[in-house]
Structure formats: structure tokens, C-alpha cells
Write a protein that holds these residues in place. Sequence first.
Motif, mmCIF file in Angstrom:
data_model
loop_
_atom_site.group_PDB
_atom_site.id
_atom_site.type_symbol
_atom_site.label_atom_id
_atom_site.label_comp_id
_atom_site.label_asym_id
_atom_site.label_seq_id
_atom_site.Cartn_x
_atom_site.Cartn_y
_atom_site.Cartn_z
ATOM 1 N N MET A 91 -128.506 -15.127 14.442
ATOM 2 C CA MET A 91 -129.166 -16.131 13.598
ATOM 3 C C MET A 91 -128.928 -15.817 12.124
ATOM 4 O O MET A 91 -128.611 -16.688 11.325
ATOM 5 N N LEU A 92 -129.035 -14.532 11.784
ATOM 6 C CA LEU A 92 -128.847 -14.124 10.387
ATOM 7 C C LEU A 92 -127.411 -14.355 9.926
ATOM 8 O O LEU A 92 -127.168 -14.889 8.839
ATOM 9 N N ARG A 93 -126.458 -13.961 10.755
ATOM 10 C CA ARG A 93 -125.072 -14.139 10.310
ATOM 11 C C ARG A 93 -124.701 -15.615 10.282
ATOM 12 O O ARG A 93 -123.866 -16.043 9.478
ATOM 13 N N CYS A 94 -125.351 -16.415 11.135
ATOM 14 C CA CYS A 94 -125.084 -17.863 11.109
ATOM 15 C C CYS A 94 -125.596 -18.488 9.815
ATOM 16 O O CYS A 94 -124.863 -19.223 9.154
ATOM 17 N N VAL A 95 -126.842 -18.204 9.433
ATOM 18 C CA VAL A 95 -127.344 -18.829 8.202
ATOM 19 C C VAL A 95 -126.538 -18.342 6.994
ATOM 20 O O VAL A 95 -126.304 -19.092 6.048
ATOM 21 N N ASP A 96 -126.062 -17.111 7.043
ATOM 22 C CA ASP A 96 -125.279 -16.579 5.932
ATOM 23 C C ASP A 96 -123.949 -17.328 5.787
ATOM 24 O O ASP A 96 -123.601 -17.832 4.715
ATOM 25 N N THR A 97 -123.212 -17.436 6.899
ATOM 26 C CA THR A 97 -121.908 -18.104 6.842
ATOM 27 C C THR A 97 -122.077 -19.607 6.598
ATOM 28 O O THR A 97 -121.307 -20.212 5.843
ATOM 29 N N ALA A 98 -123.088 -20.213 7.216
ATOM 30 C CA ALA A 98 -123.315 -21.652 7.006
ATOM 31 C C ALA A 98 -123.632 -21.927 5.540
ATOM 32 O O ALA A 98 -123.124 -22.899 4.954
ATOM 33 N N TYR A 99 -124.442 -21.068 4.942
ATOM 34 C CA TYR A 99 -124.785 -21.270 3.534
ATOM 35 C C TYR A 99 -123.528 -21.187 2.665
ATOM 36 O O TYR A 99 -123.310 -22.008 1.775
ATOM 37 N N ARG A 100 -122.681 -20.204 2.951
ATOM 38 C CA ARG A 100 -121.447 -20.067 2.160
ATOM 39 C C ARG A 100 -120.551 -21.294 2.328
ATOM 40 O O ARG A 100 -119.915 -21.741 1.376
ATOM 41 N N ASN A 101 -120.514 -21.856 3.534
ATOM 42 C CA ASN A 101 -119.667 -23.033 3.728
ATOM 43 C C ASN A 101 -120.285 -24.286 3.101
ATOM 44 O O ASN A 101 -119.563 -25.186 2.672
ATOM 45 N N LEU A 102 -121.613 -24.353 3.045
ATOM 46 C CA LEU A 102 -122.242 -25.468 2.318
ATOM 47 C C LEU A 102 -121.889 -25.387 0.833
ATOM 48 O O LEU A 102 -121.608 -26.401 0.182
ATOM 49 N N LEU A 103 -121.882 -24.156 0.291
ATOM 50 C CA LEU A 103 -121.467 -23.982 -1.110
ATOM 51 C C LEU A 103 -119.995 -24.364 -1.289
ATOM 52 O O LEU A 103 -119.611 -24.966 -2.289
ATOM 53 N N ARG A 104 -119.197 -24.014 -0.272
ATOM 54 C CA ARG A 104 -117.777 -24.370 -0.322
ATOM 55 C C ARG A 104 -117.627 -25.894 -0.400
ATOM 56 O O ARG A 104 -116.824 -26.404 -1.179
ATOM 57 N N LEU A 105 -118.414 -26.606 0.407
ATOM 58 C CA LEU A 105 -118.376 -28.082 0.375
ATOM 59 C C LEU A 105 -118.692 -28.580 -1.030
ATOM 60 O O LEU A 105 -118.053 -29.503 -1.539
ATOM 61 N N SER A 106 -119.693 -27.962 -1.642
ATOM 62 C CA SER A 106 -120.084 -28.364 -2.980
ATOM 63 C C SER A 106 -118.954 -28.083 -3.981
ATOM 64 O O SER A 106 -118.629 -28.917 -4.828
ATOM 65 N N GLU A 107 -118.306 -26.912 -3.850
ATOM 66 C CA GLU A 107 -117.178 -26.591 -4.745
ATOM 67 C C GLU A 107 -116.022 -27.558 -4.552
ATOM 68 O O GLU A 107 -115.326 -27.916 -5.496
ATOM 69 N N TRP A 108 -115.824 -28.009 -3.317
ATOM 70 C CA TRP A 108 -114.734 -28.949 -3.036
ATOM 71 C C TRP A 108 -115.053 -30.357 -3.545
ATOM 72 O O TRP A 108 -114.208 -31.236 -3.517
ATOM 73 N N GLY A 109 -116.319 -30.580 -3.930
ATOM 74 C CA GLY A 109 -116.674 -31.881 -4.482
ATOM 75 C C GLY A 109 -117.327 -32.847 -3.506
ATOM 76 O O GLY A 109 -117.362 -34.052 -3.765
#
Lengths: 541, 108
Positions: A91-109
Motif C-alpha cells: 500500500m505504501l509503495r503504491c501511494v508513493d509511485t502513484a503520487y509521483r506519476n500524478l505529478l508526472r501527469l501535471s508536468e506533462w501538462g
Amino acid sequence: MPKSQKSASDNLHLQADVLVLGGGPSAAWAAVAAAESGARVALADKGYLGTSGATAPSNTGTWCVPPGDNRHAVVERRWQRTGELADQRWMLRCVDTAYRNLLRLSEWGYPFPSEDDGRLYIANLRGPDYMRFMRRRVLLAGVTVLDHHPALELLSDGDAIVGAGGVARQAGHDWRVDAKAVVLATGGCAFRERILGGTGLTGDGYLMAAEAGASLSGMEFTGKYTLAPYGSSLNKGLPFRWASFHREDGSPILGPTGEPLRNGIGDREDEVARALIDGPVYARLDQAEPALQGWLRQGQPNCFVPYDRAGIDPFSDLFRITLRAEGTVRGTGGIDIVSDDCATGVPGLYVAGDAAGREIMTGAVSGGGAVNSSWALASGWWAGKGASTHAKRRAGKAFRGTVQPLGQAGLRPAATPRADIAAGEVIEAVRNEVTPLDKNFFRSGAGLEKSSERLESVWRDVRDHLRGEGADKVRAREAASIAAAGRWSVASALHRTESRGMHRRTDLPGKSPALAHRLIITGVDAFRIEGTPERPAELAS
Amino acid sequence: MIEIVSATRCVECDICVKVCPTNVFDATEHGAPVIARQDDCQTCFLCEIYCPTDALYVAEFAEGPTGITEVEVEERLLFGSYARALGWARGKAGGSQFDPTHRIRVAQ
């Protein structure tokens, strides 16, 4: 006349490092992650990358937990609700990686909405926009995208999975992709319920993985249903958080404390399910204040399409409702993951999204949209990276051995094919056992035994005689996948002699401490069920 | 499920044939795509929003056709209504930055 037709000589044959099967969010993230690692990636989907799956037609929250001291506490609280079957490390590693990919989405616009203070609100993804955006990212990453290329089976060289084959259903020819690793991101099994994404979610990956020797986990957790306007495809519970519920005679449906029910989601689905077994149920979204009504309309426009088209004002009119079965889509069963890189234990085969068992994330309860959405963001990433690493290690040995196709039921029947064994009838027969509320929402040992007998009989016909020709090849294989998933689900439900989460045994209410572990099922025709085996914590394939 | 491909609105771009995740449509040699496999429709409404001319109509009932006519859909201004609610236009995405769903989650 279709515009393009190809003869058998036009069959498509490609080579790739990583082949991703599926077209939803976890497939997209797996393809992007593998391509980012330098792999040549092909993605083959049954439908269209951008509209396939349960996410594209929806508006889904994510389980978005920013880094910080609070994260462990948030995960711990969520774990308390999982019927003791989830794993806090995952659960912890999932929220960590998911959060980073949500930020990635934001960086991609990706056009996230803003909160009142101007900060981007990244915890929600509007399905059509999100998946259209992800399609562009996949193409930008250089991935070869094969839309309308359903996979029928995996290919093996005896040591590892080395690709997959299927049909290009619009072009009318076969396809084969030789790959050093394959990611199954084919989604869950909706047992052909008419829900968003339901037509394509037939559990194809489960059957393909099991034929290759992988195990499945949590297949008994298929008891999740979601409210929808009667006859509609909108299995979105959120508006029913602010609803009242009534029987045909107008009398209100009562909650566990004897008060009229004013929230129909979560545990309260039990009361609605009981009433629906007795007769028609009607609802009205009359607990929503005017401001909330506006937000619901604007924020969940798909939920209001059925009302607007049927000429109903759901905030003032009573309308008939139903509970839609969601199989393993919002259930938690799927292909068992054996290591952190989402490997399946079969060399070269990885799994992501709803194709994977999600008990490690959400145990015996549904992950709903939010946990499943974050799981797709994270597991897609890990599976793509894992497959890419495997492909690099295998580089020297790839594409040398003799390739065997692994598909059996629905494709290469054990005995003579029979025209009277039809895909549609097989699916109906399975649905009759695994979707009715009085058989599958509320379960009993005696009822499950009867369902098991019927499903064994259906399975024998499928195994021995079902085969489709031409365009019906896919339909036959889908029916075989649905039959296999139904059979595994009922067998696992019989094995779990207790009630836990969405597995509700009327003959065995309450949890049994001896069953506070996952059930792993292995094998297609002959299968065995075991408790969670001891295994090394970290082990790449 | 999908019930109407409006021949008067359709510009024969065949985008619906391409984007339908369940392969409901067939392109034709001369003319609008046809609904070839209606029962496979999963009533996801996505073809409507990808259509650049709002030529498609998916009725709300998922179990079978309702028989609604093109005249009624035009009169009730239902062509393109889901795309407008989302903020999509002419088959292009838009509007997700105005999604107020975070307010609903707080209320929940």
C-alpha cells in the motif's frame, strides 16, 4: 462493406522487447515506463487505447497521499478496512509511485482543475480526458500501438513467455508479436454485465496467465455491486451518497438502525441489495443540497446522462435503480503477483492494473475507483520497468527457441468442436451463477455447491467443444475466459468458509481467524486452492 | 446503447469506427458508418464526444434499443449534449480543468 480487407498473407508479424496487452491506464503506464527504460514497445489492445477499459468512460478519484509523516497513518487507517488481507508495504509503495506519476501527469501538462487557493487538484482524473492524454504520451514515447488487435493467447519457448498472438478484428487478419517480455494489462472480468467498460472486460488475461502456469489470488472477492439507474450502464455510486430509497409501495428502505436510509453506498449497499431481492427499488437524490447538486451535475456529467435522456430530474423524481455486478473489476481477484516488479512467477510474464489480484492493496473490500486508479498508476509503472529489465537480461537468448502457442479453451478444444456450443449461451449460463444478488451478493454453501455443479458442466462443454471461426474466434475465447473466471470464483468462494468483506456467506456470518490469509488458485482444467504460500519478500523473475 | 448515426450530420470521417472500444461500427464504401454490432455497445457514450459533428446518439438504456428517432433527438437538443456537459467540442477534449469533483469529495 468494410473499407479494408486483408487476405491471410497480410498477417502482421512484429518483434518487440516488451509487448503490453490492454488499453486502459495500467497498459498505458506500463508502455510509457518500458519505453522510458529504452525498450522497443508494442501495445496491442482489444479496443482502442484511449476509450478501452473501465476508466475512460468514468470520472475517477485516485488514492492520493502526498509524502510526509502522515502517510503511514493514512495507510494504516485504510488497512483497517481491508479485512486484514492487504499488505501495508504494498500500500505504501503504491501511494508513493502513484503520487509521483500524478505529478508526472501535471508536468506533462494534463489539465487538472485548481483548488480555491490556486493549487492544482491532482487527486481526480476525468476518464475521457485522462485516457486521451495517456494515448498521446504512449505515442510520444515511440510505442507501436495496435488498436482493435485482441490477443487470443500467449506464446512460450518452453522457458519463458516470448510474445502473443491474436486477430486484427477490423483488418480481418491474424497478428503475432514476438517479445522478450509481456505485460498483461487486460483488465478484470465483468462477466459481461452492461457496465461502463463491461463489453471488453472479459478476464482474457486471467485465462492466458493460467494457461502459462501463473496463479490467481482472491477470486472469491467478486461480490462488489454498484448502484445504477435501472437498465443503464452507469455503475457510479457517488450520487447515491445523497439519496433516499423506496419500495414499490413508497415505503422507505431502512438502514441498520431503523432510520430511513439516506446514503446507499459502502456498507449500506447490503440494505439496498436485500430490498432489490424482494422487488423493485426506487431512489431520489434528495439529500443533496442545491450547491452540491450543481457540483454533482458539473463534476459527474456521465452520471446525469441517463436521467437527462430519460427525462428524469433525479433530485426531485423517484426513479428505479439496480445494483450492477462488477466481477473482479471492482472486486479484488486477479493474477497473483510474486515480486515487487509485478512478475507473475512465469518468466517473461508481468501483470498490471485490474488484471492483477488487488488483495495486497485492498484486501477483501473493493478498492472502488480511487485505490484501483492509483494501483493502475503504480502497477503499470512497475510492470513496464520489470518487463523491460527482463527483456534486457534475455537479449542474447531471445527469438531463438521453438515457439509454442499456449491457448486452449475456446481456441483449441480438447475434443471435436461443436456448433451447438455457442459463446453467447456459455456467457448467459455463467452469468446465471455469478451475477444474481441472491446467489453472489449473499452467498451460501448450498447455493455455491449448485452453482459449482452447473459451472463444471458449462466448463466441460467449453473445454471440449467451443471454438469460433473468423470474427467469432474472439467471442469464443472471451466466453472461455468468462467461464474460467466464474468457475474459479465459485470454487474460491466455497473454499472461504466464513464471511469477509464483499464475500458474504449467509450460512457462515463472521470472520474466521484461521482464514485471515489469501487464497491462491492454480490450474485451468484441474486446479488447486491453497492458503497464501510463504515466499521470499523480494525476488525478481 | 448506440441507436443513431445521423446521415445529415455525419461527415464520414470514420473516427467512430476507430475509437469505439467495442467495435460496434463498420465503415462503408460510400456514406456514413453503420451500426453493425449494436449488442456489443457498452453504452459508454465515448463515440459521441469523439464525433466532430455530434452525429451520434447513444440512448440511456443499456440492455437494448429504445427506438428513439433522429427527429426526437434533434428536437430535444440531445445530439452532442454529453460533449457539451464535459466541455468537449468538435471531437476535441476540454473542460477537465473546471471539474469541481474535489468539492464533492469534501462534502462526502
